[in-house]
Write a protein that holds these residues in place. Structure first.
Motif, PDB file in Angstrom:
ATOM      1  N   LYS A   1     -18.250  -2.380  -4.840  1.00 44.33           N
ATOM      2  CA  LYS A   1     -19.117  -1.638  -5.748  1.00 44.33           C
ATOM      3  C   LYS A   1     -20.076  -2.632  -6.405  1.00 44.33           C
ATOM      4  O   LYS A   1     -19.926  -3.025  -7.545  1.00 44.33           O
ATOM      5  CB  LYS A   1     -18.288  -0.909  -6.809  1.00 44.33           C
ATOM      6  CG  LYS A   1     -19.079   0.114  -7.606  1.00 44.33           C
ATOM      7  CD  LYS A   1     -18.194   0.862  -8.590  1.00 44.33           C
ATOM      8  CE  LYS A   1     -18.994   1.900  -9.357  1.00 44.33           C
ATOM      9  NZ  LYS A   1     -18.164   2.632 -10.345  1.00 44.33           N
ATOM     10  N   GLU A   2     -21.039  -3.049  -5.624  1.00 44.62           N
ATOM     11  CA  GLU A   2     -22.020  -4.043  -6.060  1.00 44.62           C
ATOM     12  C   GLU A   2     -23.340  -3.810  -5.340  1.00 44.62           C
ATOM     13  O   GLU A   2     -23.411  -3.049  -4.375  1.00 44.62           O
ATOM     14  CB  GLU A   2     -21.524  -5.461  -5.762  1.00 44.62           C
ATOM     15  CG  GLU A   2     -21.092  -6.262  -6.987  1.00 44.62           C
ATOM     16  CD  GLU A   2     -22.255  -6.647  -7.893  1.00 44.62           C
ATOM     17  OE1 GLU A   2     -23.392  -6.228  -7.619  1.00 44.62           O
ATOM     18  OE2 GLU A   2     -22.038  -7.378  -8.874  1.00 44.62           O
ATOM     19  N   ALA A   3     -24.368  -4.468  -5.824  1.00 44.56           N
ATOM     20  CA  ALA A   3     -25.695  -4.449  -5.198  1.00 44.56           C
ATOM     21  C   ALA A   3     -26.307  -5.821  -5.436  1.00 44.56           C
ATOM     22  O   ALA A   3     -27.245  -5.977  -6.210  1.00 44.56           O
ATOM     23  CB  ALA A   3     -26.565  -3.350  -5.781  1.00 44.56           C
ATOM     24  N   LEU A   4     -25.766  -6.813  -4.769  1.00 40.82           N
ATOM     25  CA  LEU A   4     -26.132  -8.201  -5.030  1.00 40.82           C
ATOM     26  C   LEU A   4     -27.542  -8.561  -4.578  1.00 40.82           C
ATOM     27  O   LEU A   4     -28.009  -9.667  -4.839  1.00 40.82           O
ATOM     28  CB  LEU A   4     -25.110  -9.128  -4.369  1.00 40.82           C
ATOM     29  CG  LEU A   4     -23.720  -9.074  -5.025  1.00 40.82           C
ATOM     30  CD1 LEU A   4     -22.637  -9.469  -4.042  1.00 40.82           C
ATOM     31  CD2 LEU A   4     -23.682  -9.967  -6.264  1.00 40.82           C
ATOM     32  N   SER A   5     -28.205  -7.619  -3.929  1.00 37.71           N
ATOM     33  CA  SER A   5     -29.605  -7.841  -3.549  1.00 37.71           C
ATOM     34  C   SER A   5     -30.544  -7.616  -4.728  1.00 37.71           C
ATOM     35  O   SER A   5     -31.746  -7.876  -4.628  1.00 37.71           O
ATOM     36  CB  SER A   5     -29.993  -6.927  -2.388  1.00 37.71           C
ATOM     37  OG  SER A   5     -29.730  -5.573  -2.701  1.00 37.71           O
ATOM     38  N   GLN A   6     -30.011  -7.144  -5.841  1.00 38.35           N
ATOM     39  CA  GLN A   6     -30.790  -6.989  -7.067  1.00 38.35           C
ATOM     40  C   GLN A   6     -30.142  -7.817  -8.171  1.00 38.35           C
ATOM     41  O   GLN A   6     -28.917  -7.877  -8.263  1.00 38.35           O
ATOM     42  CB  GLN A   6     -30.835  -5.526  -7.512  1.00 38.35           C
ATOM     43  CG  GLN A   6     -31.685  -4.627  -6.631  1.00 38.35           C
ATOM     44  CD  GLN A   6     -31.846  -3.228  -7.206  1.00 38.35           C
ATOM     45  OE1 GLN A   6     -30.997  -2.734  -7.936  1.00 38.35           O
ATOM     46  NE2 GLN A   6     -32.942  -2.576  -6.868  1.00 38.35           N
ATOM     47  N   GLY A   7     -30.987  -8.420  -8.995  1.00 38.88           N
ATOM     48  CA  GLY A   7     -30.456  -9.159 -10.138  1.00 38.88           C
ATOM     49  C   GLY A   7     -30.005 -10.565  -9.804  1.00 38.88           C
ATOM     50  O   GLY A   7     -30.129 -11.025  -8.668  1.00 38.88           O
ATOM     51  N   PRO A   8     -29.453 -11.270 -10.799  1.00 38.61           N
ATOM     52  CA  PRO A   8     -29.075 -12.673 -10.623  1.00 38.61           C
ATOM     53  C   PRO A   8     -27.828 -12.838  -9.763  1.00 38.61           C
ATOM     54  O   PRO A   8     -26.936 -11.990  -9.767  1.00 38.61           O
ATOM     55  CB  PRO A   8     -28.794 -13.139 -12.062  1.00 38.61           C
ATOM     56  CG  PRO A   8     -28.331 -11.888 -12.754  1.00 38.61           C
ATOM     57  CD  PRO A   8     -29.159 -10.781 -12.159  1.00 38.61           C
TER      58      PRO A   8
ATOM     59  N   GLU B   1     -30.848   6.206  -5.166  1.00 38.00           N
ATOM     60  CA  GLU B   1     -31.951   6.604  -6.049  1.00 38.00           C
ATOM     61  C   GLU B   1     -32.100   5.673  -7.251  1.00 38.00           C
ATOM     62  O   GLU B   1     -33.211   5.247  -7.605  1.00 38.00           O
ATOM     63  CB  GLU B   1     -31.748   8.047  -6.535  1.00 38.00           C
ATOM     64  CG  GLU B   1     -32.030   9.108  -5.485  1.00 38.00           C
ATOM     65  CD  GLU B   1     -30.917   9.259  -4.459  1.00 38.00           C
ATOM     66  OE1 GLU B   1     -29.851   8.620  -4.626  1.00 38.00           O
ATOM     67  OE2 GLU B   1     -31.099  10.018  -3.503  1.00 38.00           O
ATOM     68  N   ALA B   2     -30.984   5.332  -7.888  1.00 37.38           N
ATOM     69  CA  ALA B   2     -31.046   4.495  -9.095  1.00 37.38           C
ATOM     70  C   ALA B   2     -31.598   3.109  -8.787  1.00 37.38           C
ATOM     71  O   ALA B   2     -32.376   2.546  -9.566  1.00 37.38           O
ATOM     72  CB  ALA B   2     -29.661   4.382  -9.726  1.00 37.38           C
ATOM     73  N   GLN B   3     -31.227   2.567  -7.636  1.00 36.85           N
ATOM     74  CA  GLN B   3     -31.698   1.233  -7.266  1.00 36.85           C
ATOM     75  C   GLN B   3     -33.176   1.244  -6.902  1.00 36.85           C
ATOM     76  O   GLN B   3     -33.905   0.293  -7.208  1.00 36.85           O
ATOM     77  CB  GLN B   3     -30.852   0.701  -6.106  1.00 36.85           C
ATOM     78  CG  GLN B   3     -29.425   0.408  -6.518  1.00 36.85           C
ATOM     79  CD  GLN B   3     -28.434   0.655  -5.407  1.00 36.85           C
ATOM     80  OE1 GLN B   3     -28.780   1.127  -4.335  1.00 36.85           O
ATOM     81  NE2 GLN B   3     -27.175   0.347  -5.669  1.00 36.85           N
ATOM     82  N   VAL B   4     -33.629   2.317  -6.259  1.00 34.14           N
ATOM     83  CA  VAL B   4     -35.057   2.443  -5.962  1.00 34.14           C
ATOM     84  C   VAL B   4     -35.842   2.588  -7.259  1.00 34.14           C
ATOM     85  O   VAL B   4     -36.899   1.965  -7.435  1.00 34.14           O
ATOM     86  CB  VAL B   4     -35.331   3.647  -5.041  1.00 34.14           C
ATOM     87  CG1 VAL B   4     -36.846   3.879  -4.902  1.00 34.14           C
ATOM     88  CG2 VAL B   4     -34.710   3.431  -3.672  1.00 34.14           C
ATOM     89  N   ALA B   5     -35.324   3.386  -8.193  1.00 30.82           N
ATOM     90  CA  ALA B   5     -35.991   3.578  -9.481  1.00 30.82           C
ATOM     91  C   ALA B   5     -36.143   2.248 -10.210  1.00 30.82           C
ATOM     92  O   ALA B   5     -37.201   1.955 -10.797  1.00 30.82           O
ATOM     93  CB  ALA B   5     -35.222   4.568 -10.337  1.00 30.82           C
ATOM     94  N   TYR B   6     -35.111   1.423 -10.178  1.00 28.66           N
ATOM     95  CA  TYR B   6     -35.166   0.104 -10.825  1.00 28.66           C
ATOM     96  C   TYR B   6     -36.206  -0.778 -10.142  1.00 28.66           C
ATOM     97  O   TYR B   6     -36.999  -1.455 -10.811  1.00 28.66           O
ATOM     98  CB  TYR B   6     -33.792  -0.552 -10.778  1.00 28.66           C
ATOM     99  CG  TYR B   6     -33.784  -1.967 -11.303  1.00 28.66           C
ATOM    100  CD1 TYR B   6     -33.879  -2.231 -12.664  1.00 28.66           C
ATOM    101  CD2 TYR B   6     -33.698  -3.046 -10.419  1.00 28.66           C
ATOM    102  CE1 TYR B   6     -33.887  -3.539 -13.146  1.00 28.66           C
ATOM    103  CE2 TYR B   6     -33.701  -4.352 -10.894  1.00 28.66           C
ATOM    104  CZ  TYR B   6     -33.796  -4.599 -12.254  1.00 28.66           C
ATOM    105  OH  TYR B   6     -33.802  -5.889 -12.720  1.00 28.66           O
ATOM    106  N   LEU B   7     -36.223  -0.758  -8.805  1.00 29.54           N
ATOM    107  CA  LEU B   7     -37.190  -1.558  -8.060  1.00 29.54           C
ATOM    108  C   LEU B   7     -38.616  -1.126  -8.377  1.00 29.54           C
ATOM    109  O   LEU B   7     -39.487  -1.967  -8.625  1.00 29.54           O
ATOM    110  CB  LEU B   7     -36.922  -1.426  -6.558  1.00 29.54           C
ATOM    111  CG  LEU B   7     -37.911  -2.122  -5.614  1.00 29.54           C
ATOM    112  CD1 LEU B   7     -37.921  -3.628  -5.859  1.00 29.54           C
ATOM    113  CD2 LEU B   7     -37.562  -1.818  -4.157  1.00 29.54           C
TER     114      LEU B   7
END
Length: 241
Positions: free
Chosen positions: A27-34, A229-235
């Motif tokens: 449960k991660e998305a290490l392609s975004q953020g530090p 959707e949430a990750q696209v919105a952040y991008l």
């Protein structure tokens, strides 16, 4: 023991009956953020803060849900058969590299990569149970060299060493044919989100003002990201600042 490391909760309940054994869900998305290749405690601290700032997810949730699943990986028992259920997109690939960095290849019996059909739109989500069962049957047994190359990709990604990443991708092209494209997009986004901006400019020609529709159009136009959707919105929020 059979162990299945899965990159999506959506896939968890769709695994074939043949995929019995322990399940670990990333449960991660290490392609975004530090990101950091220092210590896990430092990485967890950075990631918990990122999810709090970017998505309003409390640190308690991160430490209570994401971290415990990740910590199951280095604790995998000796002589286990480990199956890595990942896709070809950016989010999945970065998570795969990180996952490999936590595995001790020398103590497990077998390490296999289970991939969906090649193609941006052909993730597990778009496959039926019979097709998913077939991918498991055709899983790829990783060699030690392939495994260490995936580990090294995580190190290079943390260091933003794109020259090394491009070089590392070449011997993996036979099993990960979209890897070179993944790295090109990651590099372009690091240099001002040039790829994402290009995609956004293209779809904005339609003068779409509805945010949800814009997000769906971006997902459709740039499936290489593999974002929800949430990750696209952040991008989109970042590149429009």
């Amino acid at each position: 023991m059979n162990v299945h490391i899965i990159n999506s909760y959506k896939l968890l309940n769709r695994l074939p009956k043949e995929a019995s054994g322990k399940k670990i869900v990333i449960k991660e998305a290490l392609s975004q953020g530090p990101v950091s290749n220092d210590t896990l405690p430092k990485l967890f601290e950075e990631r918990a803060q990122f999810f709090k700032d970017a998505y309003g997810i409390s640190e308690e949730v991160y430490y209570g849900e994401s971290m415990p699943e990740i910590m199951k990986i280095p604790a995998i028992k000796k002589f286990s058969k480990v199956n890595l259920w990942f896709e070809h997109d950016i989010m999945s690939q970065v998570n795969l590299w990180f996952t490999c960095s936590l595995i001790n290849f020398n103590i497990i019996k077998e390490l296999s990569l289970v991939l969906p059909s090649v193609g941006h739109q052909n993730g597990f989500e778009n496959m039926n149970k019979l097709q998913i069962a077939k991918t498991f049957k055709n899983k790829i047994n990783l060699t030690y060299h392939q495994f260490t190359t995936l580990q090294n990709l995580w190190v290079a990604y943390c260091e933003k060493n794109f020259a090394a990443m491009h070089k590392l991708s070449r011997p993996l092209s036979s099993i990960l044919p979209l890897l070179s494209e993944v790295i090109r997009v990651i590099e372009s986004d690091y240099n001002g989100f040039t790829y994402a901006k290009k995609v956004l400019n293209k779809i904005q020609k339609d003068k779409e003002k509805d945010e949800l529709k814009l997000i769906e159009k971006f997902k459709s136009a740039a499936p290489i990201y593999g974002y929800e959707e949430a990750q696209v919105a952040y991008l989109l929020e970042i590149i429009q600042q």
